[in-house]
Design a protein around this motif. Structure first.
Motif, PDB file in Angstrom:
ATOM      1  N   ASN A 150      35.189   9.328  34.453  1.00  0.00           N
ATOM      2  CA  ASN A 150      34.409   9.448  35.676  1.00  0.00           C
ATOM      3  C   ASN A 150      34.701   8.201  36.516  1.00  0.00           C
ATOM      4  OD1 ASN A 150      32.593  10.244  37.519  1.00  0.00           O
ATOM      5  ND2 ASN A 150      30.771   9.906  36.272  1.00  0.00           N
ATOM      6  N   GLU A 151      35.933   8.103  37.026  1.00  0.00           N
ATOM      7  CA  GLU A 151      36.401   6.850  37.624  1.00  0.00           C
ATOM      8  C   GLU A 151      35.543   6.389  38.804  1.00  0.00           C
ATOM      9  OE1 GLU A 151      40.532   4.654  38.865  1.00  0.00           O
ATOM     10  OE2 GLU A 151      40.522   6.806  38.554  1.00  0.00           O
ATOM     11  N   ALA A 208      32.540   5.535  38.939  1.00  0.00           N
ATOM     12  CA  ALA A 208      31.103   5.814  38.912  1.00  0.00           C
ATOM     13  C   ALA A 208      30.538   5.354  37.578  1.00  0.00           C
ATOM     14  CB  ALA A 208      30.854   7.304  39.098  1.00  0.00           C
ATOM     15  N   GLN A 210      28.181   5.503  34.392  1.00  0.00           N
ATOM     16  CA  GLN A 210      27.516   6.555  33.630  1.00  0.00           C
ATOM     17  C   GLN A 210      26.826   5.958  32.409  1.00  0.00           C
ATOM     18  OE1 GLN A 210      30.108   9.204  31.361  1.00  0.00           O
ATOM     19  NE2 GLN A 210      31.900   8.268  32.274  1.00  0.00           N
ATOM     20  N   TYR A 256      26.079   6.166  28.642  1.00  0.00           N
ATOM     21  CA  TYR A 256      26.830   6.759  27.540  1.00  0.00           C
ATOM     22  C   TYR A 256      26.065   6.587  26.223  1.00  0.00           C
ATOM     23  CZ  TYR A 256      30.525   7.748  24.274  1.00  0.00           C
ATOM     24  OH  TYR A 256      31.244   8.290  23.252  1.00  0.00           O
TER      25      TYR A 256
END
Ligand SMILES: CC(C)(COP(=O)(O)OP(=O)(O)OC[C@H]1O[C@@H](n2cnc3c(N)ncnc32)[C@H](O)[C@@H]1OP(=O)(O)O)[C@@H](O)C(=O)NCCC(=O)NCCS
Length: 234
Positions: A192-193, A195, A197, A199
């Motif tokens: 999700n380059e 951005a 997130q 995990y």
């Protein structure tokens, strides 16, 4: 030294209480002799054993820069800072020498060194040169999960995708302090380059604490990733 302004690409709140900074340096722009005097006796003896000389030079420069950066946060002279190592080798500052309670991590690849500093609970960073000479499938067969190998197989930009997965996984493993002492094929990341997130790693790696991860480009021909353990990441 270049400071990559993390806040430009991240929604991590920039308050007086919480910060993440990523510094970068090009080895080829630095002189080993400027940093050698900053090293501890133990570091000096370690670097004297490193071969080839290029590796020793890079270690001197990255340790010297790390000491300069840490001195900004501790108020100590760079050469007086006491850097300890955890069970799997992750460097940290002891609480009594760490007034702002910062966490930090270092990564180098090719000509670039990255230094991440934060007052979140833990941080991990990784960088890779987008080197096309590797046998990506053979490495992925050992280091990636089945899901990641499938994703890589079906991707058109294999080299970029491989390095993006690799850096995210390594940043996560460095954040929790295991490095590759934990089997990297046991968990999967989703790309999700640019951005951030949240995990959720396997419990035996994370002890129930999620991390915040993000990929970024630290320089042309390189890919990097960061992983942060925030207080509210549960
Ligand atoms: C940590 C590790 C992933 C680094 O891999 P790498 O691709 O060679 O190197 P990178 O450039 O990404 O990072 C190197 C930096 O990571 C940091 N580091 C070392 N061990 C670490 C760990 N367990 N967790 C987080 N960071 C670590 C160090 O600051 C190191 O830089 P330095 O040697 O200049 O101080 C790898 O060394 C590893 O898996 N180590 C743990 C398992 C192990 O082999 N332990 C034996 C030694 S106790």
């Amino acid at each position: 030294m270049q400071v990559i302004p993390w806040y430009v690409t991240s929604t991590i709140p920039q308050t007086n209480r919480e910060f993440v900074k990523v510094y970068s340096a090009y080895f080829s722009h630095k002189n080993e002799s400027d940093f050698f005097p900053l090293l501890s006796a133990e570091e000096t003896s370690q670097v004297s054993r490193l071969v080839p000389p290029e590796k020793s030079k890079q270690k001197v420069i990255s340790r010297g820069i790390l000491r300069q950066i840490l001195s900004r946060y501790t108020g100590d002279n760079p050469q007086r800072i006491k850097i300890n190592s955890g069970k799997n080798g992750k460097p940290f500052l002891e609480r009594r020498y760490n007034p702002l309670n910062i966490s930090f991590n270092v990564a180098h690849s090719g000509d670039i060194a990255l230094f991440a500093v934060s007052n979140f609970d833990s941080i991990g960073i990784d960088i890779e040169k987008l080197d096309t000479g590797k046998d990506l499938d053979s490495i992925a067969a050992i280091m990636f999960s089945m899901k990641e190998r499938e994703f890589l197989k079906n991707s058109t930009e294999k080299n970029d995708v491989f390095h993006q997965i690799w850096t995210l996984k390594e940043a996560i493993l460095k954040c929790y302090g295991y490095g590759f002492a934990y089997p990297s094929s046991e968990f999967s990341v989703v790309l999700n380059e640019g951005a951030e997130q949240i995990y959720t790693p396997p419990d035996d790696l994370s002890k129930g604490r999620n991390c915040t991860i993000m990929s970024f480009t630290p320089g042309e021909g390189y890919i990097a990733a960061i992983s942060i353990l925030k207080k509210d990441n549960f």
